[in-house]
Design an enzyme around this catalytic site. Sequence first.
Site, short mmCIF file in Angstrom:
data_model
loop_
_atom_site.label_atom_id
_atom_site.label_comp_id
_atom_site.label_asym_id
_atom_site.label_seq_id
_atom_site.Cartn_x
_atom_site.Cartn_y
_atom_site.Cartn_z
N GLY A 46 0.84 -1.19 0.00
CA GLY A 46 0.00 0.00 0.00
C GLY A 46 0.88 1.24 0.00
O GLY A 46 2.08 1.15 0.31
N GLN A 51 3.01 10.00 1.89
CA GLN A 51 4.31 9.33 1.93
C GLN A 51 5.23 9.77 0.79
O GLN A 51 6.44 9.58 0.86
CB GLN A 51 4.15 7.80 1.88
N CYS A 94 5.80 -0.21 7.76
CA CYS A 94 5.46 0.99 6.99
C CYS A 94 6.69 1.42 6.21
O CYS A 94 7.79 1.45 6.76
CB CYS A 94 5.01 2.11 7.93
N LEU A 95 6.49 1.77 4.95
CA LEU A 95 7.62 2.21 4.12
C LEU A 95 8.23 3.50 4.66
O LEU A 95 9.38 3.81 4.35
CB LEU A 95 7.16 2.40 2.67
N HIS A 136 -4.59 1.14 7.45
CA HIS A 136 -3.24 1.73 7.59
C HIS A 136 -3.07 2.92 6.63
O HIS A 136 -2.56 3.97 7.03
CB HIS A 136 -2.20 0.62 7.32
N GLU A 137 -3.54 2.76 5.38
CA GLU A 137 -3.39 3.84 4.39
C GLU A 137 -4.30 5.02 4.72
O GLU A 137 -3.89 6.18 4.59
CB GLU A 137 -3.70 3.33 2.98
N HIS A 140 -2.82 7.19 7.26
CA HIS A 140 -1.81 8.12 6.73
C HIS A 140 -2.44 9.44 6.29
O HIS A 140 -1.84 10.51 6.44
CB HIS A 140 -1.09 7.51 5.52
O1 GNR Z 1 4.12 -2.55 2.66
C1 GNR Z 1 3.43 -2.43 3.69
N1 GNR Z 1 3.14 -3.53 4.43
C2 GNR Z 1 2.23 -3.55 5.45
C3 GNR Z 1 2.20 -4.66 6.29
C4 GNR Z 1 1.30 -4.74 7.31
C5 GNR Z 1 0.39 -3.73 7.51
C6 GNR Z 1 0.40 -2.60 6.71
C7 GNR Z 1 1.31 -2.51 5.66
S1 GNR Z 1 1.31 -1.13 4.63
C8 GNR Z 1 2.98 -1.09 4.14
C9 GNR Z 1 3.21 -0.03 3.09
C10 GNR Z 1 2.97 1.33 3.70
O2 GNR Z 1 3.72 1.87 4.46
N2 GNR Z 1 1.85 1.92 3.40
O3 GNR Z 1 1.55 3.10 3.94
NI NI Z 2 2.57 3.15 5.85
#
Ligand code: GNR
Ligand code: NI
Length: 172
Positions: A46, A51, A94-95, A136-137, A140
């Site tokens: 995601g 980001q 999270c990236l 999660h997205e 953000h």
């Molecule tokens: O790549 C991602 N893996 C992930 C693993 C578990 C829960 C959420 C994520 S999202 C993350 C990519 C990211 O930072 N998206 O904002």
């Molecule tokens: Ni993230």
Amino acid sequence: MAVLDILIAPHPVLKTKAKPVEKVDARIAKLMDDMVDTMYAANGIGLAAPQIGLSERVIVVDVHEKDEKPNPIRLANPEIVWASEDRAPCEEGCLSIPELYAEVVRPKAVRVRYLDEKNQPREIEADGMLATCLQHEIDHLDGVLFVDHLSTLKRGMIMRKLQKQQRQKTSA
Ligand code: GNR
Ligand code: NI
């Protein structure tokens, strides 16, 4: 096609509430494509516009398995319209917080309303990894990172590790 740079926490854009998209026009559709490219290049499931430094309510997700074909979903103005009472823990990363992981508890299933890449209103119901990823997205877009769901102690530990990791990266 463009692969963009991903911001690392702490960064003010990652803490800012993003603005709704007025309409999914050619600019937003191109942004969605670039975000999909960037997500794949970073091996993420995601990515949210903040980001890559853009404070707009746009996310992309793709939770396909390695042996399946890619299935990117592009969403503007995503909104959780229903969440299950059932909650489940998931190991999140999270990236913008590279290589650091922690268990977060969230609703198991959600229904999300959004505009697709053609500005059409749609809804998607998700559970499992897709439900986690969508939440999660969407977090953000509200300036919330997965560590904000942890105790102060755990968040502090992760943010200190991140600082140290980033210091070592820049001095290498
Ligand atoms: O790549 C991602 N893996 C992930 C693993 C578990 C829960 C959420 C994520 S999202 C993350 C990519 C990211 O930072 N998206 O904002
Ligand atoms: Ni993230």
